[in-house]
Design a protein around this motif. Structure first.
Motif, PDB file in Angstrom:
ATOM      1  N   ASP A   1     -76.732 -32.313  14.963  1.00 41.33           N
ATOM      2  CA  ASP A   1     -76.429 -31.143  15.787  1.00 41.33           C
ATOM      3  C   ASP A   1     -75.816 -29.996  15.003  1.00 41.33           C
ATOM      4  O   ASP A   1     -75.541 -28.934  15.573  1.00 41.33           O
ATOM      5  N   LEU A   2     -75.578 -30.199  13.715  1.00 44.44           N
ATOM      6  CA  LEU A   2     -74.875 -29.191  12.926  1.00 44.44           C
ATOM      7  C   LEU A   2     -75.699 -28.800  11.707  1.00 44.44           C
ATOM      8  O   LEU A   2     -76.256 -29.675  11.023  1.00 44.44           O
ATOM      9  N   PRO A   3     -75.764 -27.523  11.390  1.00 45.83           N
ATOM     10  CA  PRO A   3     -76.458 -27.109  10.168  1.00 45.83           C
ATOM     11  C   PRO A   3     -75.662 -27.561   8.947  1.00 45.83           C
ATOM     12  O   PRO A   3     -74.445 -27.780   9.035  1.00 45.83           O
ATOM     13  N   PRO A   4     -76.313 -27.733   7.803  1.00 48.08           N
ATOM     14  CA  PRO A   4     -75.593 -28.200   6.607  1.00 48.08           C
ATOM     15  C   PRO A   4     -74.329 -27.403   6.305  1.00 48.08           C
ATOM     16  O   PRO A   4     -73.306 -27.968   5.928  1.00 48.08           O
ATOM     17  N   GLY A   5     -74.359 -26.085   6.487  1.00 46.84           N
ATOM     18  CA  GLY A   5     -73.166 -25.282   6.206  1.00 46.84           C
ATOM     19  C   GLY A   5     -72.100 -25.373   7.279  1.00 46.84           C
ATOM     20  O   GLY A   5     -70.989 -24.867   7.106  1.00 46.84           O
ATOM     21  N   GLY A   6     -72.416 -26.028   8.393  1.00 42.84           N
ATOM     22  CA  GLY A   6     -71.460 -26.130   9.490  1.00 42.84           C
ATOM     23  C   GLY A   6     -70.884 -27.509   9.665  1.00 42.84           C
ATOM     24  O   GLY A   6     -70.262 -27.791  10.700  1.00 42.84           O
ATOM     25  N   ARG A   7     -71.086 -28.377   8.672  1.00 43.72           N
ATOM     26  CA  ARG A   7     -70.555 -29.739   8.765  1.00 43.72           C
ATOM     27  C   ARG A   7     -69.153 -29.770   8.181  1.00 43.72           C
ATOM     28  O   ARG A   7     -68.950 -29.935   6.982  1.00 43.72           O
ATOM     29  N   ARG A   8     -68.179 -29.575   9.074  1.00 49.69           N
ATOM     30  CA  ARG A   8     -66.777 -29.485   8.670  1.00 49.69           C
ATOM     31  C   ARG A   8     -66.026 -30.717   9.158  1.00 49.69           C
ATOM     32  O   ARG A   8     -66.123 -31.082  10.333  1.00 49.69           O
ATOM     33  N   PHE A   9     -65.276 -31.332   8.273  1.00 49.67           N
ATOM     34  CA  PHE A   9     -64.499 -32.530   8.594  1.00 49.67           C
ATOM     35  C   PHE A   9     -63.027 -32.257   8.339  1.00 49.67           C
ATOM     36  O   PHE A   9     -62.651 -31.724   7.295  1.00 49.67           O
ATOM     37  N   VAL A  10     -62.195 -32.622   9.315  1.00 52.64           N
ATOM     38  CA  VAL A  10     -60.749 -32.421   9.219  1.00 52.64           C
ATOM     39  C   VAL A  10     -60.063 -33.748   9.506  1.00 52.64           C
ATOM     40  O   VAL A  10     -60.428 -34.455  10.463  1.00 52.64           O
ATOM     41  N   VAL A  11     -59.089 -34.116   8.698  1.00 54.81           N
ATOM     42  CA  VAL A  11     -58.248 -35.269   8.982  1.00 54.81           C
ATOM     43  C   VAL A  11     -56.829 -34.762   9.196  1.00 54.81           C
ATOM     44  O   VAL A  11     -56.331 -33.923   8.440  1.00 54.81           O
ATOM     45  N   ALA A  12     -56.186 -35.234  10.260  1.00 51.27           N
ATOM     46  CA  ALA A  12     -54.845 -34.769  10.609  1.00 51.27           C
ATOM     47  C   ALA A  12     -54.019 -35.935  11.132  1.00 51.27           C
ATOM     48  O   ALA A  12     -54.561 -36.992  11.475  1.00 51.27           O
ATOM     49  N   GLY A  13     -52.707 -35.734  11.206  1.00 48.19           N
ATOM     50  CA  GLY A  13     -51.809 -36.795  11.621  1.00 48.19           C
ATOM     51  C   GLY A  13     -51.048 -37.348  10.430  1.00 48.19           C
ATOM     52  O   GLY A  13     -51.393 -37.102   9.271  1.00 48.19           O
ATOM     53  N   GLY A  14     -50.016 -38.113  10.711  1.00 50.17           N
ATOM     54  CA  GLY A  14     -49.135 -38.597   9.653  1.00 50.17           C
ATOM     55  C   GLY A  14     -49.824 -39.406   8.580  1.00 50.17           C
ATOM     56  O   GLY A  14     -49.479 -39.314   7.396  1.00 50.17           O
ATOM     57  N   VAL A  15     -50.826 -40.210   8.945  1.00 51.17           N
ATOM     58  CA  VAL A  15     -51.512 -41.042   7.956  1.00 51.17           C
ATOM     59  C   VAL A  15     -52.362 -40.191   7.014  1.00 51.17           C
ATOM     60  O   VAL A  15     -52.730 -40.636   5.926  1.00 51.17           O
ATOM     61  N   ALA A  16     -52.655 -38.952   7.411  1.00 54.91           N
ATOM     62  CA  ALA A  16     -53.401 -38.051   6.522  1.00 54.91           C
ATOM     63  C   ALA A  16     -52.611 -37.725   5.263  1.00 54.91           C
ATOM     64  O   ALA A  16     -53.170 -37.210   4.290  1.00 54.91           O
ATOM     65  N   ALA A  17     -51.306 -38.020   5.270  1.00 52.19           N
ATOM     66  CA  ALA A  17     -50.489 -37.795   4.077  1.00 52.19           C
ATOM     67  C   ALA A  17     -50.647 -38.918   3.047  1.00 52.19           C
ATOM     68  O   ALA A  17     -50.213 -38.776   1.904  1.00 52.19           O
ATOM     69  N   ASN A  18     -51.274 -40.032   3.442  1.00 53.11           N
ATOM     70  CA  ASN A  18     -51.438 -41.159   2.527  1.00 53.11           C
ATOM     71  C   ASN A  18     -52.512 -40.834   1.489  1.00 53.11           C
ATOM     72  O   ASN A  18     -53.649 -40.496   1.836  1.00 53.11           O
TER      73      ASN A  18
ATOM     74  N   LEU B   1     -60.708 -36.494  12.454  1.00 53.81           N
ATOM     75  CA  LEU B   1     -60.105 -37.824  12.459  1.00 53.81           C
ATOM     76  C   LEU B   1     -58.614 -37.620  12.651  1.00 53.81           C
ATOM     77  O   LEU B   1     -57.930 -37.096  11.767  1.00 53.81           O
ATOM     78  N   LEU B   2     -58.122 -37.992  13.810  1.00 50.54           N
ATOM     79  CA  LEU B   2     -56.700 -37.889  14.123  1.00 50.54           C
ATOM     80  C   LEU B   2     -56.089 -39.264  13.923  1.00 50.54           C
ATOM     81  O   LEU B   2     -56.386 -40.206  14.664  1.00 50.54           O
ATOM     82  N   VAL B   3     -55.270 -39.400  12.908  1.00 56.09           N
ATOM     83  CA  VAL B   3     -54.785 -40.721  12.520  1.00 56.09           C
ATOM     84  C   VAL B   3     -53.289 -40.638  12.252  1.00 56.09           C
ATOM     85  O   VAL B   3     -52.827 -39.962  11.330  1.00 56.09           O
ATOM     86  N   SER B   4     -52.511 -41.322  13.120  1.00 55.55           N
ATOM     87  CA  SER B   4     -51.057 -41.226  13.039  1.00 55.55           C
ATOM     88  C   SER B   4     -50.438 -42.550  13.455  1.00 55.55           C
ATOM     89  O   SER B   4     -51.135 -43.565  13.592  1.00 55.55           O
ATOM     90  N   GLY B   5     -49.124 -42.543  13.676  1.00 61.73           N
ATOM     91  CA  GLY B   5     -48.439 -43.764  14.077  1.00 61.73           C
ATOM     92  C   GLY B   5     -48.823 -44.243  15.457  1.00 61.73           C
ATOM     93  O   GLY B   5     -48.813 -45.445  15.739  1.00 61.73           O
ATOM     94  N   GLY B   6     -49.180 -43.318  16.343  1.00 59.51           N
ATOM     95  CA  GLY B   6     -49.494 -43.698  17.708  1.00 59.51           C
ATOM     96  C   GLY B   6     -50.928 -43.464  18.116  1.00 59.51           C
ATOM     97  O   GLY B   6     -51.325 -43.861  19.218  1.00 59.51           O
ATOM     98  N   HIS B   7     -51.720 -42.812  17.252  1.00 59.98           N
ATOM     99  CA  HIS B   7     -53.070 -42.430  17.658  1.00 59.98           C
ATOM    100  C   HIS B   7     -54.052 -42.632  16.509  1.00 59.98           C
ATOM    101  O   HIS B   7     -53.713 -42.432  15.339  1.00 59.98           O
ATOM    102  N   CYS B   8     -55.276 -43.023  16.867  1.00 62.77           N
ATOM    103  CA  CYS B   8     -56.355 -43.124  15.886  1.00 62.77           C
ATOM    104  C   CYS B   8     -57.643 -42.822  16.633  1.00 62.77           C
ATOM    105  O   CYS B   8     -58.140 -43.657  17.396  1.00 62.77           O
TER     106      CYS B   8
END
Length: 361
Positions: free
Chosen positions: A265-282, A139-146
């Motif tokens: 499409d992903l095995p249970p151990g391979g379900r990785r979620f990343v949030v990045a961008g300025g709003v990730a600091a909230n 999830l890329l969430v910032s001032g200009g992108h979502c």
């Protein structure tokens, strides 16, 4: 793979940033330096970033910022393996400053140039501090992108959803401005919300029940601006809390859809979620997404707060990962105001069409 040490330069908006990052042969990432020159005071009187002011400020400060990053890194120019510079998307005047500087360094020092997509920098930013294997849901969430993207590696991103109007960070900032909060608005709104309760305000839930993983924040922004004009001072903190909760809720709702779509499409151990961008600091946004990941059995990662907002360490890392794959760019590489991570999805399902009026045109 041998160790790679890359100078990164980032000037896509109002931060003039430079960093030196080392990517070891076994995948260990070390940030040797990271310097960010802020322009907040220059833009504060206008309540937002003024592109011309930002570009001129980059020209004035980039020499000193890069010199400080190189000095802190202690590698010397001869210790660099390459130079990476943001080539878009962003405010084109600023992008041109940083990319031109990167080209000059590459030419003068005989180094390979990597023209980096700013969004790809955000995509790898969490890897600056943790060993996160590909693939992962971003999830890329910032001032200009979502955007929601499946990231299978450098240059291999599949867009699952994107905002059809405003980005979440843009909504934070513009709602804060309508409430009379100082610039930058997002952090100011979060501070005000800490003393309020989100109950009692009827805010719209955009795209509720609509298939897919797209976002929309324009209706929320309009409703919040109307409420801001009617809300007494004593309830401003409650309104801020309600706005923050509504944004966090929509981000979590659409991310849930993406997680369920990707899980098969992903095995249970391979379900990785990343949030990045300025709003990730909230903090409220992070908590909502952490709770969601725990509920559905996904790991949760986010960059350290220093790497959530625009920085050059993420650009240097993206450049190093590209360099490791033999991906470099000629000195004729162009600056781009728009540059989708998934060109096929952008062409097949454009979120902004020709002839559209407004800031996204």
């Amino acid at each position: 793979m041998t160790d790679l040490t890359v100078l990164g330069v980032e000037t896509s908006c109002d931060e003039t940033a430079a960093a030196v990052v080392r990517l070891s042969g076994d995948g260990i990432v070390t940030v040797l330096s990271s310097v960010v020159g802020l322009q907040t005071e220059r833009h504060a009187p206008f309540g937002g970033v003024v592109p011309e002011i930002a570009a001129r400020a980059h020209v004035e400060t980039i020499d000193a910022v890069v010199a400080e990053a190189m000095d802190r890194a202690g590698t010397g120019w001869e210790g660099l393996s390459g130079v990476a510079a943001t080539a878009g998307p962003g405010l084109i005047g600023g992008v041109m400053v940083g990319l031109s500087f990167g080209k000059a360094v590459a030419l003068a020092r005989g180094l390979p140039l990597v023209a980096v997509n700013h969004l790809e920098g955000h995509a790898v930013s969490a890897r600056l501090a943790a060993r996160i294997e590909y693939p992962f849901l971003l999830l890329l969430v910032s001032g200009g992108h979502c955007q929601l993207l499946r990231v299978d590696g450098i240059g291999a991103c599949t867009r699952l959803g994107s905002t059809i109007d405003d980005a979440a960070g843009e909504a934070f900032d513009k709602i804060a401005k309508s409430m009379g909060l100082p610039y930058p608005g997002g952090p100011a709104l979060e501070r005000l919300a800490a003393g309020g309760s989100p109950e009692g305000f009827d805010l719209p839930r955009a795209l509720l029940g609509r298939p897919g993983c797209d976002f929309s924040f324009s209706g929320l922004k309009t409703a919040a601006a109307r409420l801001a004009a009617e809300t007494p001072e004593a309830r401003r903190a409650d309104l801020a809390a309600a706005v923050q909760a509504a944004i966090a809720r929509q981000l979590a709702e659409r991310t849930r859809r993406a997680m369920l779509a990707c899980a098969a499409d992903l095995p249970p151990g391979g379900r990785r979620f990343v949030v990045a961008g300025g709003v990730a600091a909230n903090g409220a946004v992070r908590r909502a997404l952490q709770d969601l990941a725990a509920e559905l059995g996904w790991s949760f990662d986010a960059p350290p707060l220093a790497y959530c907002t625009d920085n050059a360490a993420m650009i240097a890392l993206a450049g190093a990962e590209r360099l490791a794959l033999g991906l470099t760019d000629p000195l004729s590489a162009e600056a781009r105001p728009r540059w989708p991570l998934d060109p096929a999805a952008a062409a097949a399902r454009p979120t902004h069409t020709p002839g559209r009026k407004g800031a996204k045109a």
